[in-house]
Write a protein that holds these residues in place. Structure first.
Motif, mmCIF file in Angstrom:
data_model
loop_
_atom_site.group_PDB
_atom_site.id
_atom_site.type_symbol
_atom_site.label_atom_id
_atom_site.label_comp_id
_atom_site.label_asym_id
_atom_site.label_seq_id
_atom_site.Cartn_x
_atom_site.Cartn_y
_atom_site.Cartn_z
ATOM 1 N N GLU A 14 -12.129 5.020 13.719
ATOM 2 C CA GLU A 14 -13.014 5.976 12.639
ATOM 3 C C GLU A 14 -11.876 7.680 12.953
ATOM 4 O OE1 GLU A 14 -13.908 5.210 9.825
ATOM 5 O OE2 GLU A 14 -14.328 3.305 10.215
ATOM 6 N N GLN A 15 -12.674 7.649 13.998
ATOM 7 C CA GLN A 15 -11.327 9.173 13.764
ATOM 8 C C GLN A 15 -10.063 9.225 13.522
ATOM 9 O OE1 GLN A 15 -12.880 10.074 18.006
ATOM 10 N NE2 GLN A 15 -14.597 10.463 18.067
ATOM 11 N N SER A 16 -9.886 7.883 13.977
ATOM 12 C CA SER A 16 -7.983 8.398 13.687
ATOM 13 C C SER A 16 -7.755 8.015 12.424
ATOM 14 C CB SER A 16 -7.248 6.962 14.988
ATOM 15 O OG SER A 16 -7.323 7.486 15.628
ATOM 16 N N ALA A 17 -8.553 7.122 11.706
ATOM 17 C CA ALA A 17 -8.449 6.799 10.063
ATOM 18 C C ALA A 17 -8.548 7.793 9.297
ATOM 19 C CB ALA A 17 -9.384 5.628 9.728
ATOM 20 N N ASP A 18 -9.968 8.544 9.813
ATOM 21 C CA ASP A 18 -10.524 9.844 9.318
ATOM 22 C C ASP A 18 -9.648 11.174 9.312
ATOM 23 O OD1 ASP A 18 -12.561 8.800 9.067
ATOM 24 O OD2 ASP A 18 -14.183 10.205 10.092
ATOM 25 N N LYS A 19 -8.562 10.949 10.225
ATOM 26 C CA LYS A 19 -6.848 11.879 10.541
ATOM 27 C C LYS A 19 -5.952 11.914 9.581
ATOM 28 C CE LYS A 19 -5.013 15.075 14.101
ATOM 29 N NZ LYS A 19 -4.772 15.518 15.533
ATOM 30 N N ILE A 20 -5.794 10.271 9.485
ATOM 31 C CA ILE A 20 -4.829 10.475 8.715
ATOM 32 C C ILE A 20 -4.602 10.848 7.816
ATOM 33 C CG2 ILE A 20 -3.465 8.264 8.049
ATOM 34 C CD1 ILE A 20 -3.307 7.651 10.890
ATOM 35 N N HIS A 21 -6.166 10.056 6.828
ATOM 36 C CA HIS A 21 -6.803 10.548 5.699
ATOM 37 C C HIS A 21 -6.557 12.186 5.395
ATOM 38 C CE1 HIS A 21 -9.589 10.839 2.109
ATOM 39 N NE2 HIS A 21 -9.575 9.869 1.892
ATOM 40 N N GLU A 22 -7.273 12.902 5.671
ATOM 41 C CA GLU A 22 -7.022 13.892 6.104
ATOM 42 C C GLU A 22 -5.607 14.352 5.957
ATOM 43 O OE1 GLU A 22 -8.257 18.199 8.798
ATOM 44 O OE2 GLU A 22 -9.474 16.775 8.574
ATOM 45 N N LEU A 23 -4.434 13.817 6.545
ATOM 46 C CA LEU A 23 -2.971 14.671 6.900
ATOM 47 C C LEU A 23 -2.337 14.031 5.510
ATOM 48 C CD1 LEU A 23 -2.395 13.240 10.732
ATOM 49 C CD2 LEU A 23 -2.304 15.645 9.634
ATOM 50 N N LEU A 24 -2.903 13.430 5.041
ATOM 51 C CA LEU A 24 -2.370 12.718 4.277
ATOM 52 C C LEU A 24 -3.063 13.250 2.444
ATOM 53 C CD1 LEU A 24 -1.632 8.744 4.698
ATOM 54 C CD2 LEU A 24 0.300 10.869 4.336
ATOM 55 N N TYR A 62 -3.609 0.631 6.720
ATOM 56 C CA TYR A 62 -4.442 2.183 6.031
ATOM 57 C C TYR A 62 -3.454 2.632 5.449
ATOM 58 C CZ TYR A 62 -7.635 5.395 5.624
ATOM 59 O OH TYR A 62 -8.791 6.743 4.712
ATOM 60 N N THR A 63 -3.126 3.797 6.720
ATOM 61 C CA THR A 63 -1.720 4.566 5.628
ATOM 62 C C THR A 63 -0.771 4.349 4.874
ATOM 63 O OG1 THR A 63 -1.949 5.436 8.168
ATOM 64 C CG2 THR A 63 0.079 6.251 6.926
ATOM 65 N N LEU A 64 -0.513 2.653 5.366
ATOM 66 C CA LEU A 64 0.289 2.242 4.345
ATOM 67 C C LEU A 64 -0.358 2.637 2.139
ATOM 68 C CD1 LEU A 64 2.352 -0.454 5.472
ATOM 69 C CD2 LEU A 64 3.141 1.492 4.931
ATOM 70 N N ARG A 65 -1.725 1.740 2.696
ATOM 71 C CA ARG A 65 -2.857 2.012 1.671
ATOM 72 C C ARG A 65 -2.600 3.307 1.360
ATOM 73 N NH1 ARG A 65 -6.504 -0.733 5.151
ATOM 74 N NH2 ARG A 65 -5.807 -3.718 5.171
ATOM 75 N N LEU A 66 -2.689 4.156 1.997
ATOM 76 C CA LEU A 66 -2.902 5.419 1.752
ATOM 77 C C LEU A 66 -2.165 5.771 0.557
ATOM 78 C CD1 LEU A 66 -4.335 7.355 4.569
ATOM 79 C CD2 LEU A 66 -5.842 7.758 1.954
#
Length: 180
Positions: free
Chosen positions: A52-62, A104-108
């Motif tokens: 969750e921490q990593s996913a949140d950071k990736i979401h925030e970055l993109l 998750y990154t690809l979906r974003l």
């Protein structure tokens, strides 16, 4: 990283528990990744929490990528996201969760930023295609064949979206994710 010498190992073994504790606490104050790794190993953090921490950071970055050229900003954010995924892998050593972060990154990207694929700056388009190829390679390398069907439709959709663009790519992408 230097190899640990036998003399160093012997010296560490001779330290008292209190001295070892002091050294570990000093090291984790200096290195957040080491702190996360120890927290995970000591079961202070669960796999889901680290994910969750990593996913949140990736979401925030993109999602928060901005600049004069959005495609360039997204390319930079995607690079940072890949570094976050590598960090997650070093902390947890969980290949399935690593693949889930890739997806998750690809979906974003494919849900929010496919319009940037047509930008004059093709770095984001190429980086996204490379991430897609890398994800497919990781699935084949690290997961059992039974998982291939689970990811096939989503990966085929991503591939179709990339191939629908008439821009040349530096990487060769298959037309579909093949299930043996």
């Amino acid at each position: 990283m230097p190899a640990v010498s036998p003399a160093f190992r012997k010296a560490v073994k001779q330290l008292s528990d209190k001295e070892k504790e002091a050294i570990i606490l000093k090291a984790v104050r200096r290195d957040s990744e080491l702190y996360d790794m120890l927290s995970y190993e000591l079961q202070e953090l669960t796999l889901e929490e680290v994910y969750e921490q990593s996913a949140d950071k990736i979401h925030e970055l993109l999602i928060n990528a901005s600049g004069r050229s959005l495609a360039k900003a997204l390319t930079k954010a995607l690079r940072k996201s890949q570094k976050e995924i590598a960090r997650f892998k070093r902390v947890t050593k969980e290949p399935k969760s690593e693949i889930e972060l890739h997806l998750y990154t690809l979906r974003l990207i494919f849900n929010n930023f496919t319009g940037q694929f047509d930008s004059y700056y093709k770095g984001f388009y190429t980086a996204s295609a490379r991430l897609l190829l890398r994800t497919m390679q990781l699935i084949r390398k690290n997961l059992h064949e039974d998982y291939y069907l689970e990811y096939k439709s989503e990966l085929d959709d991503f591939l179709q979206q990339v191939h629908s663009r008439k821009k040349p790519l530096t990487v060769a992408l298959p037309q579909e994710f093949e299930v043996d």
